[in-house]
Design an enzyme around this catalytic site. Structure first.
Site, PDB file in Angstrom:
ATOM      1  N   ASP A  63      35.114  33.760  40.621  1.00 24.75           N
ATOM      2  CA  ASP A  63      35.142  34.837  39.834  1.00 24.75           C
ATOM      3  C   ASP A  63      33.800  35.678  39.967  1.00 24.75           C
ATOM      4  OD1 ASP A  63      36.814  36.016  37.473  1.00 24.75           O
ATOM      5  OD2 ASP A  63      34.778  36.360  37.147  1.00 24.75           O
ATOM      6  N   GLU A  80      39.242  40.294  39.348  1.00 27.39           N
ATOM      7  CA  GLU A  80      38.041  39.768  40.142  1.00 27.39           C
ATOM      8  C   GLU A  80      38.147  38.263  40.652  1.00 27.39           C
ATOM      9  OE1 GLU A  80      36.324  39.814  35.963  1.00 27.39           O
ATOM     10  OE2 GLU A  80      37.977  40.744  37.309  1.00 27.39           O
TER      11      GLU A  80
END
Length: 619
Positions: free
Chosen positions: A491, A534
């Site tokens: 992430d 993301e």
């Protein structure tokens, strides 16, 4: 004395009759071929459109489910915190700190048992929701489930919103209010603003209650539409997933519609393309071919009339016959599709120029050669089987898709129709092959399949493709216990800050940059994908837990040392990584992914830009 003239008259009459019958058969055959061809093209075009719409509907369904789960997670979290902290809870601070992602909704509120808004993520005036449908539903009971309301005009936001809510129960189980968030209904349609479904294409999200939360037709959005009497709801009553031709009751536009019912929520997603737009090219080709067929039919009729007039003169009849043969030869040579005659041992006896052009060989290079010499090795078995069926009389003609190898080594995909020509006694003479180039169609089909499994922003495999790889690897480990594999969840740290500071375009550049670094870092046997937002994932085939953790640390350092560049601006990027091993004891492949996600969460809580390993199944 009149016997000879009478015989001549009868002979000429017979010839005239034969000419008439032959001309009728020729014209009938021509029109039968044209009609059959375009009926096939129509079916193929419609089927391709349904496949594309079905793929888009599947992707739309996955997006909606993923989004709703995110909304529900936010509601459950706020409800939990409200039970703990009461009215001292500061929702706005959670939003500001990023604990609750506010990008997906416009406002998040807590409503007490009287319907009064007591807490909200925004400043608010005293507002009462006691008359709202979502409040009454939870007040009556209805279970502890996510309730998705029909679009309403928000009293706090002042705009059209889709309220989503969860019941708040007091310690004794009585009704204590609701926690509700409001979502812009246009969000559910913007996901497909770039989908190529035409200027009259339809994307809609409809509740099982018959109320459309949002509907996009072309570029026009509409909300809160009653569709209880629509054909979509009638079709859905028969099958949860399907496709059909919609007659367009609301705008009189016929559409090829594919729909899916969400597994966990009372919603239906539907994607449709206007039939007129889908068939535009097919109809243009049909009109052109029918015009040519009409012209050829007139030529045949004119030729037959001329031949009958000149039958009285034998020499003219022979010349007419010679001209007729020349015409047929010209039709063979000038045909827009490849045609070839092959012997019983499948050697070329005759080929037209189109067939030569398709394979890239001259006529001299093809004549006498076996057709199998130019057939892809994997298709030779089916070609032999078709030949045996024709010789056995099991079929008059056979059609199939196959591959030829061109002179330059490239592949040529064709739709080949082969029939066996026999003499009057039924003895085989030669095989007639009609070959249509479908290479471009095959390329488009491959592109559609790739679009369904590729993340459009980064070019990486999307969540659907990665989960499929993960399931295959998990199945392999269950079959071969000595094998090992690990999964990484990555992430991008502080990605919201990048978007807020530099804009979403730079944020997209950062995501592409991280995706490229991941691709460079893995081996050919590994797999990677973007799961959404993301968030990325990597599958390390054959990796031990220690090796996976070492790789994750190496990847983390490599990303941290490689800032993203955008127009001369360098943006430092770091990632947090969670690592977990696949285990044959897991019920499903997603168990390892969940463990990696837990480890990722710990990495985030521990300060970001670090690697954490979940050891739950790594013994």
């Amino acid at each position: 004395m009149n016997t000879a003239p009478a015989r001549g008259s009868r002979r000429f009459a017979d010839v005239n009759l034969l000419i008439g019958v032959f001309s009728a058969l020729l014209i009938g055959g021509l029109w039968f071929y044209m009609i059959t061809k375009h009926e096939g093209e129509y079916r193929e075009t419609v089927e391709a459109a349904f496949r594309q719409n079905s793929n888009l509907a599947v992707a739309y369904e996955e997006h909606i489910v993923r989004t709703l789960k995110g909304f529900d997670s936010a509601l459950l979290f706020v409800r939990h915190e409200y039970r703990r902290a009461g009215r001292a809870l500061d929702i706005a601070r959670y939003v500001e700190d990023g604990v609750v992602d506010s990008q997906l909704f416009s406002i998040l509120s807590v409503v007490d048992e009287r319907g009064d808004v007591v807490l909200s993520s925004r400043a608010f005036e005293p507002t009462n929701y006691a008359d709202r449908e979502f409040f009454r539903v939870h007040q009556r009971g209805g279970g502890d489930v996510l309730y998705i309301n029909r679009p309403v005009l928000g009293r706090v936001s002042g705009t059209w919103q889709v309220p989503m809510s969860r019941r708040i129960s007091k310690a004794d189980g009585s009704f204590g209010g609701v926690v509700v968030l409001s979502v812009d209904p246009g969000y559910f349609a913007r996901f497909y603003q770039k989908a190529d479904i035409g200027t009259k294409g339809l994307v809609t999200l409809v509740g099982i209650d018959g109320i459309a939360r949002v509907r996009r037709v072309g570029s026009e959005l509409s909300f809160d539409i009653d569709m209880t009497g629509s054909s979509l709801l009638r079709q859905r009553a028969k099958l949860e997933h399907g496709q059909f031709l919609s007659l367009g009751g609301f705008d009189d536009v016929r559409r090829l519609l594919s729909y899916r019912t969400l597994r966990e929520y009372p919603l239906i997603v539907a994607v449709g393309a206007a039939e007129q737009e889908v068939l535009r090219e097919s109809l243009r080709n049909r009109n052109r071919d029918y015009g040519m067929a009409l012209l050829v039919s007139l030529v045949i009729v004119a030729f037959a009339v001329m031949l009958k007039v000149t039958l009285a003169r034998q020499r003219r009849a022979r010349e007419a016959l010679a001209n007729s043969e020349a015409r047929f030869r010209g039709a063979f040579e000038q045909a827009a599709i490849g045609m070839a005659h092959t012997s019983m041992d499948r050697r070329f006896l005759q080929v037209n120029q189109r067939f030569c052009d398709m394979l890239g060989y001259t006529r001299e290079e093809l004549m006498g050669k076996a057709a199998t010499d130019f057939t892809h090795p994997e298709d030779r078995g089916s070609a032999t089987h078709d030949r045996q069926r024709l010789l056995a009389g099991e079929a008059d003609s056979l059609s199939a898709e196959k591959r030829y190898v061109r002179k330059d080594g490239s592949l040529l995909w064709v739709n080949r129709t082969v029939s066996l020509v026999r003499d009057a006694e039924g003895q085989p003479l030669y095989f007639l092959r009609i070959v249509e180039d479908i290479t471009e169609r095959k390329r488009l089909e491959n592109e559609l399949r790739e679009m369904a499994t590729t993340d459009m922003l980064t070019g990486m495999p999307n969540r659907r493709a990665f989960i499929a790889w993960l399931e295959e690897e998990h199945a392999r480990i269950r079959r071969f216990p000595e094998q090992q594999a690990a999964v990484l969840m990555l992430d991008v740290d502080d990605f919201k800050r990048v978007n807020d500071t530099h804009g979403h375009a730079v944020g997209d550049t950062v995501l592409r940059h991280v995706a490229e670094l991941i691709r460079r870092g893995i081996r050919e046997v590994d797999a990677c994908g973007r799961l959404g937002g993301e968030e990325f994932a990597v599958l390390l085939t054959g990796a031990t837990p220690a090796a996976a953790a070492e790789f994750a640390e190496r990847l983390r350092r490599g990303i941290a040392a490689s800032p993203a560049s955008n127009g001369g601006l360098e943006i430092g990027v770091t990632v947090s990584i969670g690592v977990s091993a696949l285990s044959r004891e897991d019920d499903g492949a997603d168990a390892a992914l969940l463990r990696a996600d837990r480890a990722l969460y710990r990495a985030k809580e521990s300060g970001r830009n670090r690697v954490e390993t979940d050891t739950g199944r790594m013994a």
